[in-house]
Design an enzyme around this catalytic site. Structure first.
Site, PDB file in Angstrom:
ATOM      1  N   PHE A  97       0.845  -1.195   0.000  1.00 33.85           N
ATOM      2  CA  PHE A  97       0.000   0.000   0.000  1.00 33.85           C
ATOM      3  C   PHE A  97       0.880   1.245   0.000  1.00 33.85           C
ATOM      4  O   PHE A  97       0.814   2.094   0.885  1.00 33.85           O
ATOM      5  CB  PHE A  97      -0.957  -0.021   1.205  1.00 33.85           C
ATOM      6  CG  PHE A  97      -2.091   0.965   1.068  1.00 33.85           C
ATOM      7  CD1 PHE A  97      -2.919   0.938  -0.045  1.00 33.85           C
ATOM      8  CD2 PHE A  97      -2.312   1.922   2.045  1.00 33.85           C
ATOM      9  CE1 PHE A  97      -3.950   1.852  -0.179  1.00 33.85           C
ATOM     10  CE2 PHE A  97      -3.351   2.836   1.928  1.00 33.85           C
ATOM     11  CZ  PHE A  97      -4.165   2.802   0.810  1.00 33.85           C
ATOM     12  N   LYS A 133       6.946  -5.656 -11.054  1.00 35.47           N
ATOM     13  CA  LYS A 133       7.510  -6.166 -12.306  1.00 35.47           C
ATOM     14  C   LYS A 133       8.250  -7.492 -12.146  1.00 35.47           C
ATOM     15  O   LYS A 133       8.413  -8.242 -13.115  1.00 35.47           O
ATOM     16  CB  LYS A 133       8.491  -5.120 -12.871  1.00 35.47           C
ATOM     17  CG  LYS A 133       7.794  -3.898 -13.420  1.00 35.47           C
ATOM     18  CD  LYS A 133       8.725  -2.706 -13.552  1.00 35.47           C
ATOM     19  CE  LYS A 133       8.713  -1.903 -12.291  1.00 35.47           C
ATOM     20  NZ  LYS A 133       9.120  -0.514 -12.398  1.00 35.47           N
ATOM     21  N   GLU A 156      12.421   3.897  -8.523  1.00 39.43           N
ATOM     22  CA  GLU A 156      12.270   2.675  -7.731  1.00 39.43           C
ATOM     23  C   GLU A 156      12.797   2.923  -6.321  1.00 39.43           C
ATOM     24  O   GLU A 156      13.532   3.886  -6.077  1.00 39.43           O
ATOM     25  CB  GLU A 156      13.078   1.537  -8.372  1.00 39.43           C
ATOM     26  CG  GLU A 156      12.591   1.126  -9.742  1.00 39.43           C
ATOM     27  CD  GLU A 156      11.143   0.657  -9.739  1.00 39.43           C
ATOM     28  OE1 GLU A 156      10.839  -0.365  -9.125  1.00 39.43           O
ATOM     29  OE2 GLU A 156      10.301   1.344 -10.349  1.00 39.43           O
ATOM     30  N   GLU A 161      -0.714  -4.785 -16.902  1.00 37.67           N
ATOM     31  CA  GLU A 161      -0.575  -3.566 -17.705  1.00 37.67           C
ATOM     32  C   GLU A 161       0.304  -2.526 -17.000  1.00 37.67           C
ATOM     33  O   GLU A 161       1.078  -1.804 -17.642  1.00 37.67           O
ATOM     34  CB  GLU A 161      -1.971  -2.971 -17.976  1.00 37.67           C
ATOM     35  CG  GLU A 161      -1.989  -1.761 -18.885  1.00 37.67           C
ATOM     36  CD  GLU A 161      -1.545  -2.089 -20.301  1.00 37.67           C
ATOM     37  OE1 GLU A 161      -2.290  -2.754 -21.022  1.00 37.67           O
ATOM     38  OE2 GLU A 161      -0.433  -1.676 -20.685  1.00 37.67           O
ATOM     39  N   VAL A 206       4.406  -1.969 -17.554  1.00 36.52           N
ATOM     40  CA  VAL A 206       5.060  -1.299 -18.683  1.00 36.52           C
ATOM     41  C   VAL A 206       4.254  -0.044 -19.025  1.00 36.52           C
ATOM     42  O   VAL A 206       3.075  -0.144 -19.383  1.00 36.52           O
ATOM     43  CB  VAL A 206       5.142  -2.222 -19.923  1.00 36.52           C
ATOM     44  CG1 VAL A 206       5.845  -1.501 -21.078  1.00 36.52           C
ATOM     45  CG2 VAL A 206       5.868  -3.514 -19.606  1.00 36.52           C
ATOM     46  N   GLY A 264       3.938   7.202 -11.921  1.00 34.99           N
ATOM     47  CA  GLY A 264       3.095   8.170 -11.217  1.00 34.99           C
ATOM     48  C   GLY A 264       1.972   7.475 -10.468  1.00 34.99           C
ATOM     49  O   GLY A 264       1.583   6.356 -10.790  1.00 34.99           O
ATOM     50  N   LYS A 268      11.404  -4.369 -18.169  1.00 32.33           N
ATOM     51  CA  LYS A 268      10.240  -4.157 -19.038  1.00 32.33           C
ATOM     52  C   LYS A 268      10.458  -4.801 -20.408  1.00 32.33           C
ATOM     53  O   LYS A 268       9.505  -5.280 -21.045  1.00 32.33           O
ATOM     54  CB  LYS A 268       9.947  -2.668 -19.151  1.00 32.33           C
ATOM     55  CG  LYS A 268       9.446  -2.101 -17.816  1.00 32.33           C
ATOM     56  CD  LYS A 268       9.530  -0.601 -17.728  1.00 32.33           C
ATOM     57  CE  LYS A 268       9.067  -0.104 -16.365  1.00 32.33           C
ATOM     58  NZ  LYS A 268       9.382   1.287 -16.096  1.00 32.33           N
ATOM     59  N   GLY A 306       8.055  10.489  -6.986  1.00 30.35           N
ATOM     60  CA  GLY A 306       7.567   9.100  -6.875  1.00 30.35           C
ATOM     61  C   GLY A 306       7.793   8.276  -8.126  1.00 30.35           C
ATOM     62  O   GLY A 306       7.204   7.207  -8.267  1.00 30.35           O
ATOM     63  N   ASP A 321      15.630  -1.372 -14.687  1.00 25.45           N
ATOM     64  CA  ASP A 321      14.163  -1.263 -14.699  1.00 25.45           C
ATOM     65  C   ASP A 321      13.650  -1.355 -16.148  1.00 25.45           C
ATOM     66  O   ASP A 321      12.711  -2.116 -16.435  1.00 25.45           O
ATOM     67  CB  ASP A 321      13.735   0.067 -14.044  1.00 25.45           C
ATOM     68  CG  ASP A 321      12.233   0.293 -14.172  1.00 25.45           C
ATOM     69  OD1 ASP A 321      11.476  -0.346 -13.420  1.00 25.45           O
ATOM     70  OD2 ASP A 321      11.828   1.083 -15.042  1.00 25.45           O
TER      71      ASP A 321
HETATM   72  N1  HSE Z   1      10.862   3.536 -11.754  1.00 27.78           N
HETATM   73  C1  HSE Z   1      10.002   3.354 -12.870  1.00 27.78           C
HETATM   74  C2  HSE Z   1      10.238   4.478 -13.873  1.00 27.78           C
HETATM   75  C3  HSE Z   1       8.583   3.333 -12.405  1.00 27.78           C
HETATM   76  O1  HSE Z   1      10.904   5.453 -13.531  1.00 27.78           O
HETATM   77  O2  HSE Z   1       9.790   4.380 -15.005  1.00 27.78           O
HETATM   78  C4  HSE Z   1       7.616   2.801 -13.385  1.00 27.78           C
HETATM   79  O3  HSE Z   1       7.871   1.462 -13.708  1.00 27.78           O
END
Ligand code: HSE
Length: 338
Positions: A8, A126, A210, A150, A153, A318, A225, A207, A221
């Site tokens: 959460f 992920k 990661e 969804e 990515v 976001g 993806k 935000g 990251d």
């Molecule tokens: N840390 C990732 C980014 C978050 O900056 O794209 C979304 O997957």
């Protein structure tokens, strides 16, 4: 539909906010109503109420201890995550804990337990999708439940639904684009003269990054993806070892200035094809559609036979944007199981 949230943080709160805001519209337009029956966190406690939690009160905990959620009749606070997955009345388990791209755990075990309990799974996490796609996909099919991801990515920008639903019938040769919001945000801010560390700090405040932002800046990251796209679009099992992965940490302000003077921009470009994948900084002419994508925005270009190139641009990270991805997958489950 009864929903249990594992985790959460930012995304979980974004999802609950979206669900709360849209509940009337979802009921009117889609005959959809949902209860969040459980929330479980690693260090801030857990909540389970078989009749559903109060979304406003849940949002007021603000990502703090769930002990702040008011006591009500029938509320349980002592169930473990595994008990919530296997014993609660949730129909959908939403795995939102932070992405571990090394082992995928404990989320892989959570997903398997949910499938074995005949529950659908939606992920923003992920790790399981990147590292155990084929196995989890097969298990979901065997158990007759939905496995949707969804959010993993391009947040709620429908990259997977575009490729898997709308583009059915075309052959997709490759998918190439900007799949990490943090690094694109940093590169955009550096072009405007901001130092790297300040730009990274800003993307953390917003935000996007990661929990450990080295996963963003070193390319892992985006590479995660690529693994997800390779599995979902091409049925291809790739590992990180199969890929050339580079990040942006070595890019200096002078590199960015030199590119700008030549009418070019650095972008961290991720690519998946039926044969493999890569992530690396590429200098693109400013006329390239991907070069015009700034801030935390993401973009992919699908190269296809019948449609040529199709480019999708939208949010890649976001709170509400990723929360919406969860909502969108849950609505898909609603449609597919009516
Ligand atoms: N840390 C990732 C980014 C978050 O900056 O794209 C979304 O997957």
């Amino acid at each position: 539909m009864n929903i249990a949230l594992i985790g959460f943080g930012v995304v979980g709160q974004g999802f609950v906010e979206a669900l709360h805001k849209k509940s009337m519209q979802l009921q009117d337009e889609h005959s959809f109503s949902a209860q969040v029956v459980a929330v479980t966190t690693r260090s801030r406690g857990a909540l389970y109420h078989p009749d559903g939690l109060d979304l406003q009160a849940l949002l007021e905990t603000g990502g703090g201890p769930l002990a702040d959620y008011p006591d009500t009749d029938g509320l349980q606070r002592d169930l473990s995550t595994m008990q919530i997955i296997t014993e609660s009345n949730a129909h959908v388990i939403v795995e939102l804990a932070y992405s571990n791209l090394e082992t995928g755990q404990p989320a892989i075990d959570h997903v398997k337990a949910a499938f074995n309990a005949s529950k659908h799974v939606v992920l923003a996490n992920k790790g399981p999708v990147a590292l155990a796609f084929a196995e989890l996909n097969a298990l979901a099919a065997e158990k007759g439940v939905q496995f949707l991801y969804e959010a993993t990515v391009m947040a709620g920008t429908p990259s997977l639904q575009l490729a898997q639903q709308a583009m059915r019938g075309t052959t997709i040769f490759s998918v190439r684009g900007i799949l990490n919001g943090t690094t694109n945000y940093i590169l955009t801010r550096m072009e405007a003269g901001m130092p790297y560390a300040a730009a990274l700090a800003e993307s953390q405040e917003k935000g996007y990054a990661e929990a450990d932002p080295t996963a963003d800046v070193d390319g892992w990251d985006a590479a995660g993806k690529v693994l997800i796209l390779a599995g979902a679009l091409f049925g291809k099992t790739l590992t990180f070892d199969d890929m050339d992965v580079q990040g942006i940490a070595h890019l200096m302000p002078e590199d960015i200035e030199t590119a700008a003077a030549a009418g070019e921009r650095y972008k961290l470009i991720a690519e998946a094809t039926p044969d493999g994948g890569s992530v690396k900084p590429v200098r693109l002419p400013v006329s390239n559609p991907l070069a015009g994508v700034g801030g935390a925005t993401n973009a992919i270009t699908l190269s296809t036979d019948l449609m040529g190139d199709v480019t999708l641009i939208g949010a890649g990270a976001g709170k509400l944007e990723t929360g919406f991805a969860i909502l969108s997958d849950i609505l898909l489950i609603h449609d597919r199981t009516k």
